[in-house]
Design a protein around this motif. Structure first.
Motif, PDB file in Angstrom:
ATOM      1  N   LEU A  25       0.823  -1.207   0.000  1.00 14.94           N
ATOM      2  CA  LEU A  25       0.000   0.000   0.000  1.00 14.94           C
ATOM      3  C   LEU A  25       0.862   1.263   0.000  1.00 14.94           C
ATOM      4  O   LEU A  25       0.537   2.243  -0.676  1.00 14.94           O
ATOM      5  N   GLU A  26       1.955   1.248   0.754  1.00  8.24           N
ATOM      6  CA  GLU A  26       2.864   2.398   0.759  1.00  8.24           C
ATOM      7  C   GLU A  26       3.520   2.578  -0.612  1.00  8.24           C
ATOM      8  O   GLU A  26       3.720   3.689  -1.071  1.00  8.24           O
ATOM      9  N   TRP A  27       3.854   1.474  -1.260  1.00  2.69           N
ATOM     10  CA  TRP A  27       4.478   1.548  -2.583  1.00  2.69           C
ATOM     11  C   TRP A  27       3.496   2.104  -3.610  1.00  2.69           C
ATOM     12  O   TRP A  27       3.882   2.891  -4.468  1.00  2.69           O
ATOM     13  N   LEU A  28       2.234   1.715  -3.513  1.00  2.00           N
ATOM     14  CA  LEU A  28       1.230   2.245  -4.432  1.00  2.00           C
ATOM     15  C   LEU A  28       0.972   3.736  -4.197  1.00  2.00           C
ATOM     16  O   LEU A  28       0.599   4.458  -5.130  1.00  2.00           O
ATOM     17  N   ASP A  29       1.163   4.191  -2.966  1.00  2.00           N
ATOM     18  CA  ASP A  29       0.889   5.585  -2.612  1.00  2.00           C
ATOM     19  C   ASP A  29       2.135   6.470  -2.702  1.00  2.00           C
ATOM     20  O   ASP A  29       2.128   7.598  -2.235  1.00  2.00           O
ATOM     21  N   ARG A  30       3.199   5.965  -3.311  1.00  2.48           N
ATOM     22  CA  ARG A  30       4.430   6.755  -3.399  1.00  2.48           C
ATOM     23  C   ARG A  30       4.209   7.968  -4.314  1.00  2.48           C
ATOM     24  O   ARG A  30       3.428   7.904  -5.258  1.00  2.48           O
ATOM     25  N   PRO A  31       4.915   9.066  -4.035  1.00  3.67           N
ATOM     26  CA  PRO A  31       4.736  10.271  -4.860  1.00  3.67           C
ATOM     27  C   PRO A  31       5.417  10.115  -6.222  1.00  3.67           C
ATOM     28  O   PRO A  31       6.392   9.383  -6.365  1.00  3.67           O
ATOM     29  N   GLN A  32       4.886  10.814  -7.191  1.00  4.42           N
ATOM     30  CA  GLN A  32       5.481  10.825  -8.523  1.00  4.42           C
ATOM     31  C   GLN A  32       6.748  11.678  -8.489  1.00  4.42           C
ATOM     32  O   GLN A  32       6.880  12.568  -7.650  1.00  4.42           O
ATOM     33  N   PRO A  33       7.685  11.432  -9.396  1.00  5.40           N
ATOM     34  CA  PRO A  33       8.895  12.257  -9.424  1.00  5.40           C
ATOM     35  C   PRO A  33       8.550  13.730  -9.640  1.00  5.40           C
ATOM     36  O   PRO A  33       7.744  14.079 -10.500  1.00  5.40           O
ATOM     37  N   GLY A  34       9.133  14.589  -8.813  1.00  4.16           N
ATOM     38  CA  GLY A  34       8.893  16.021  -8.909  1.00  4.16           C
ATOM     39  C   GLY A  34       7.705  16.516  -8.112  1.00  4.16           C
ATOM     40  O   GLY A  34       7.472  17.706  -8.007  1.00  4.16           O
ATOM     41  N   GLU A  35       6.934  15.606  -7.545  1.00  2.00           N
ATOM     42  CA  GLU A  35       5.757  15.988  -6.765  1.00  2.00           C
ATOM     43  C   GLU A  35       6.178  16.428  -5.362  1.00  2.00           C
ATOM     44  O   GLU A  35       7.078  15.853  -4.759  1.00  2.00           O
ATOM     45  N   PHE A  36       5.547  17.484  -4.858  1.00  2.00           N
ATOM     46  CA  PHE A  36       5.847  17.963  -3.519  1.00  2.00           C
ATOM     47  C   PHE A  36       5.155  17.082  -2.488  1.00  2.00           C
ATOM     48  O   PHE A  36       3.992  16.714  -2.652  1.00  2.00           O
ATOM     49  N   VAL A  37       5.877  16.777  -1.429  1.00  2.00           N
ATOM     50  CA  VAL A  37       5.347  15.910  -0.382  1.00  2.00           C
ATOM     51  C   VAL A  37       5.455  16.639   0.950  1.00  2.00           C
ATOM     52  O   VAL A  37       6.524  17.129   1.313  1.00  2.00           O
ATOM     53  N   GLU A  38       4.350  16.715   1.655  1.00  3.17           N
ATOM     54  CA  GLU A  38       4.367  17.303   2.991  1.00  3.17           C
ATOM     55  C   GLU A  38       4.689  16.206   4.003  1.00  3.17           C
ATOM     56  O   GLU A  38       4.143  15.106   3.940  1.00  3.17           O
ATOM     57  N   THR A  39       5.572  16.509   4.924  1.00  2.00           N
ATOM     58  CA  THR A  39       5.895  15.541   5.958  1.00  2.00           C
ATOM     59  C   THR A  39       4.825  15.575   7.038  1.00  2.00           C
ATOM     60  O   THR A  39       4.177  16.602   7.260  1.00  2.00           O
ATOM     61  N   GLY A  40       4.670  14.468   7.703  1.00  3.83           N
ATOM     62  CA  GLY A  40       3.696  14.389   8.779  1.00  3.83           C
ATOM     63  C   GLY A  40       4.254  14.991  10.057  1.00  3.83           C
ATOM     64  O   GLY A  40       5.429  15.386  10.128  1.00  3.83           O
ATOM     65  N   PRO A  41       3.435  15.054  11.083  1.00  2.20           N
ATOM     66  CA  PRO A  41       3.920  15.540  12.378  1.00  2.20           C
ATOM     67  C   PRO A  41       5.039  14.644  12.909  1.00  2.20           C
ATOM     68  O   PRO A  41       5.101  13.444  12.587  1.00  2.20           O
TER      69      PRO A  41
END
Length: 102
Positions: A25-41
């Protein structure tokens, strides 16, 4: 009192399958290259690292106790070796992803 091999087999199976499903599930939800990702708390990231690290540790213990786990059913040795190794790789992927290494 010694642990029951059947209970250890069930525990190793649940941990391995659970780690594999979560890693998938984590692998399927990985961000695309160049996509911005917000870190969690910070507390959430620390909790995930602790949880996935504990799963990895328990699977490594199951790998070390493989001979005891299959003592009464030696024909299941290869099956459980593969199952535990796949679960260990999945849990290692999760820990690496939590730490930002993957």
């Amino acid at each position: 009192m010694a642990a029951d091999p059947r209970q250890e087999r069930i525990g190793a199976t649940v941990l391995s399958l659970g780690a594999t499903v979560v890693a998938g599930l984590e692998w399927l939800d990985r961000p695309q290259p160049g996509e911005f990702v917000e870190t969690g708390p910070d507390w959430y990231v620390a909790f995930n690292v602790a949880l996935h690290g504990a799963i990895l540790l328990l699977l490594l213990i199951a790998l070390a106790r493989l001979t005891h786990i299959v003592a009464d059913r030696p024909d299941l040795r290869a099956l459980f070796l593969g199952l535990i190794l796949v679960g260990t790789l999945a849990a290692a992927y999760l820990v690496g992803r939590d730490l930002g290494l993957v």
